[in-house]
Write a protein that holds these residues in place. Sequence first.
Motif, PDB file in Angstrom:
ATOM      1  N   GLY A   1       0.784  -1.227   0.000  1.00 45.25           N
ATOM      2  CA  GLY A   1       0.000   0.000   0.000  1.00 45.25           C
ATOM      3  C   GLY A   1       0.817   1.279   0.000  1.00 45.25           C
ATOM      4  O   GLY A   1       0.260   2.365   0.131  1.00 45.25           O
ATOM      5  N   LYS A   2       2.124   1.171  -0.180  1.00 45.53           N
ATOM      6  CA  LYS A   2       2.977   2.357  -0.142  1.00 45.53           C
ATOM      7  C   LYS A   2       3.078   3.001  -1.516  1.00 45.53           C
ATOM      8  O   LYS A   2       3.129   2.322  -2.531  1.00 45.53           O
ATOM      9  N   LYS A   3       3.120   4.325  -1.491  1.00 45.26           N
ATOM     10  CA  LYS A   3       3.297   5.083  -2.728  1.00 45.26           C
ATOM     11  C   LYS A   3       4.729   4.903  -3.205  1.00 45.26           C
ATOM     12  O   LYS A   3       5.678   5.068  -2.446  1.00 45.26           O
ATOM     13  N   ILE A   4       4.886   4.538  -4.464  1.00 45.36           N
ATOM     14  CA  ILE A   4       6.207   4.371  -5.045  1.00 45.36           C
ATOM     15  C   ILE A   4       6.703   5.702  -5.581  1.00 45.36           C
ATOM     16  O   ILE A   4       7.851   6.078  -5.383  1.00 45.36           O
ATOM     17  N   GLY A   5       5.840   6.414  -6.274  1.00 48.67           N
ATOM     18  CA  GLY A   5       6.238   7.695  -6.846  1.00 48.67           C
ATOM     19  C   GLY A   5       5.288   8.112  -7.942  1.00 48.67           C
ATOM     20  O   GLY A   5       4.129   7.726  -7.956  1.00 48.67           O
ATOM     21  N   ASN A   6       5.808   8.907  -8.867  1.00 44.98           N
ATOM     22  CA  ASN A   6       5.016   9.407  -9.975  1.00 44.98           C
ATOM     23  C   ASN A   6       5.696   9.091 -11.298  1.00 44.98           C
ATOM     24  O   ASN A   6       6.920   9.040 -11.383  1.00 44.98           O
ATOM     25  N   ILE A   7       4.908   8.923 -12.330  1.00 47.77           N
ATOM     26  CA  ILE A   7       5.418   8.605 -13.659  1.00 47.77           C
ATOM     27  C   ILE A   7       6.125   9.824 -14.250  1.00 47.77           C
ATOM     28  O   ILE A   7       5.591  10.931 -14.224  1.00 47.77           O
ATOM     29  N   VAL A   8       7.332   9.576 -14.752  1.00 45.69           N
ATOM     30  CA  VAL A   8       8.071  10.643 -15.429  1.00 45.69           C
ATOM     31  C   VAL A   8       8.243  10.348 -16.917  1.00 45.69           C
ATOM     32  O   VAL A   8       8.513  11.259 -17.695  1.00 45.69           O
ATOM     33  N   ASP A   9       8.078   9.088 -17.314  1.00 48.54           N
ATOM     34  CA  ASP A   9       8.257   8.715 -18.717  1.00 48.54           C
ATOM     35  C   ASP A   9       7.680   7.325 -18.944  1.00 48.54           C
ATOM     36  O   ASP A   9       7.298   6.645 -17.994  1.00 48.54           O
ATOM     37  N   VAL A  10       7.593   6.907 -20.191  1.00 47.95           N
ATOM     38  CA  VAL A  10       7.164   5.555 -20.534  1.00 47.95           C
ATOM     39  C   VAL A  10       8.232   4.901 -21.398  1.00 47.95           C
ATOM     40  O   VAL A  10       9.011   5.588 -22.065  1.00 47.95           O
ATOM     41  N   HIS A  11       8.276   3.581 -21.362  1.00 47.79           N
ATOM     42  CA  HIS A  11       9.221   2.817 -22.182  1.00 47.79           C
ATOM     43  C   HIS A  11       8.439   2.238 -23.352  1.00 47.79           C
ATOM     44  O   HIS A  11       7.539   1.423 -23.169  1.00 47.79           O
TER      45      HIS A  11
END
Length: 74
Positions: free
Chosen positions: A17-27
């Motif tokens: 349930g922990k927040k990992i982060g935010n999207i900065v780009d896609v592969h």
Amino acid sequence: MNLSDLQEKDVVNIDDGKKIGNIVDVHIDSNGNMRGIMVEKYRFFFSLFTNHIVEIKWNQIEKIGKDVILVKLE
């Protein structure tokens, strides 16, 4: 859905349930298929001067909701 729509969502690990982060780009591969998302890891104090980016594979994404992207990390 646009990349800008995805970037507004929090990425959360479904296991704890922990927040990992935010999207900065896609592969995206050479065939134009989306292979994963690049997430800037959420850290409190130490992120002031460091950049921690992790790739989350497309098959690790469990659900994309209105406000959150749920992922399953090992």
